[in-house]
Scaffold this motif. Structure first.
Motif, mmCIF file in Angstrom:
data_model
loop_
_atom_site.group_PDB
_atom_site.id
_atom_site.type_symbol
_atom_site.label_atom_id
_atom_site.label_comp_id
_atom_site.label_asym_id
_atom_site.label_seq_id
_atom_site.Cartn_x
_atom_site.Cartn_y
_atom_site.Cartn_z
ATOM 1 N N ARG A 277 -3.348 -13.849 11.724
ATOM 2 C CA ARG A 277 -2.596 -12.605 11.876
ATOM 3 C C ARG A 277 -2.087 -12.148 10.515
ATOM 4 O O ARG A 277 -2.054 -10.968 10.210
ATOM 5 C CB ARG A 277 -1.437 -12.801 12.849
ATOM 6 N N ARG A 278 -1.735 -13.097 9.674
ATOM 7 C CA ARG A 278 -1.231 -12.781 8.332
ATOM 8 C C ARG A 278 -2.289 -12.052 7.488
ATOM 9 O O ARG A 278 -1.962 -11.167 6.710
ATOM 10 C CB ARG A 278 -0.781 -14.055 7.638
ATOM 11 N N THR A 279 -3.559 -12.442 7.634
ATOM 12 C CA THR A 279 -4.616 -11.763 6.891
ATOM 13 C C THR A 279 -4.669 -10.288 7.268
ATOM 14 O O THR A 279 -4.811 -9.426 6.406
ATOM 15 C CB THR A 279 -5.982 -12.420 7.157
ATOM 16 N N ILE A 280 -4.524 -9.988 8.538
ATOM 17 C CA ILE A 280 -4.621 -8.609 9.007
ATOM 18 C C ILE A 280 -3.340 -7.824 8.730
ATOM 19 O O ILE A 280 -3.387 -6.679 8.302
ATOM 20 C CB ILE A 280 -4.956 -8.564 10.515
ATOM 21 N N PHE A 281 -2.174 -8.437 8.943
ATOM 22 C CA PHE A 281 -0.912 -7.706 8.845
ATOM 23 C C PHE A 281 -0.018 -8.127 7.673
ATOM 24 O O PHE A 281 0.935 -7.441 7.356
ATOM 25 C CB PHE A 281 -0.089 -7.884 10.113
ATOM 26 N N GLY A 282 -0.331 -9.249 7.023
ATOM 27 C CA GLY A 282 0.613 -9.888 6.122
ATOM 28 C C GLY A 282 0.935 -9.211 4.823
ATOM 29 O O GLY A 282 2.028 -9.375 4.310
ATOM 30 N N SER A 283 0.050 -8.451 4.255
ATOM 31 C CA SER A 283 0.303 -7.917 2.921
ATOM 32 C C SER A 283 0.726 -6.447 2.958
ATOM 33 O O SER A 283 0.351 -5.666 2.104
ATOM 34 C CB SER A 283 -0.944 -8.082 2.054
ATOM 35 N N GLY A 284 1.500 -6.092 3.978
ATOM 36 C CA GLY A 284 1.940 -4.706 4.081
ATOM 37 C C GLY A 284 0.896 -3.806 4.698
ATOM 38 O O GLY A 284 1.102 -2.622 4.837
#
Length: 81
Positions: free
Chosen positions: A17-24
């Motif tokens: 989920r972090r890959t899709i949503f994590g960097s803003g």
């Protein structure tokens, strides 16, 4: 890590989920919030082009898949997302 599954044009992609949503990034956030989270989120787009976008989210680098005829195709897909 929370795992997210995406069905892009019939091809299953699994990532964090972090890959899709994590960097803003807000890629697919509405679809994620409205999904059952037990089924992959379906996106009716090219899985070949999506693989390049997912690789960029993971590494910060784009690549052009051999099946893609040129950068305009990938840039069009980037604009969609």
């Amino acid at each position: 890590y929370e795992i997210i599954s995406l069905n892009v044009g019939g091809t299953l992609f699994t990532t964090s989920r972090r890959t899709i949503f994590g960097s803003g990034q807000n890629l697919l956030i509405e679809e994620w919030e409205n999904s059952s989270k037990s089924e992959p989120i379906f996106i009716d787009r090219s899985p070949i082009l999506f693989s390049s976008i997912l690789e960029y989210l993971r590494t910060g680098r784009y690549f052009l898949p051999p099946q893609v005829s040129g950068w305009p195709q990938l840039l069009n897909e980037i604009e969609y997302y």
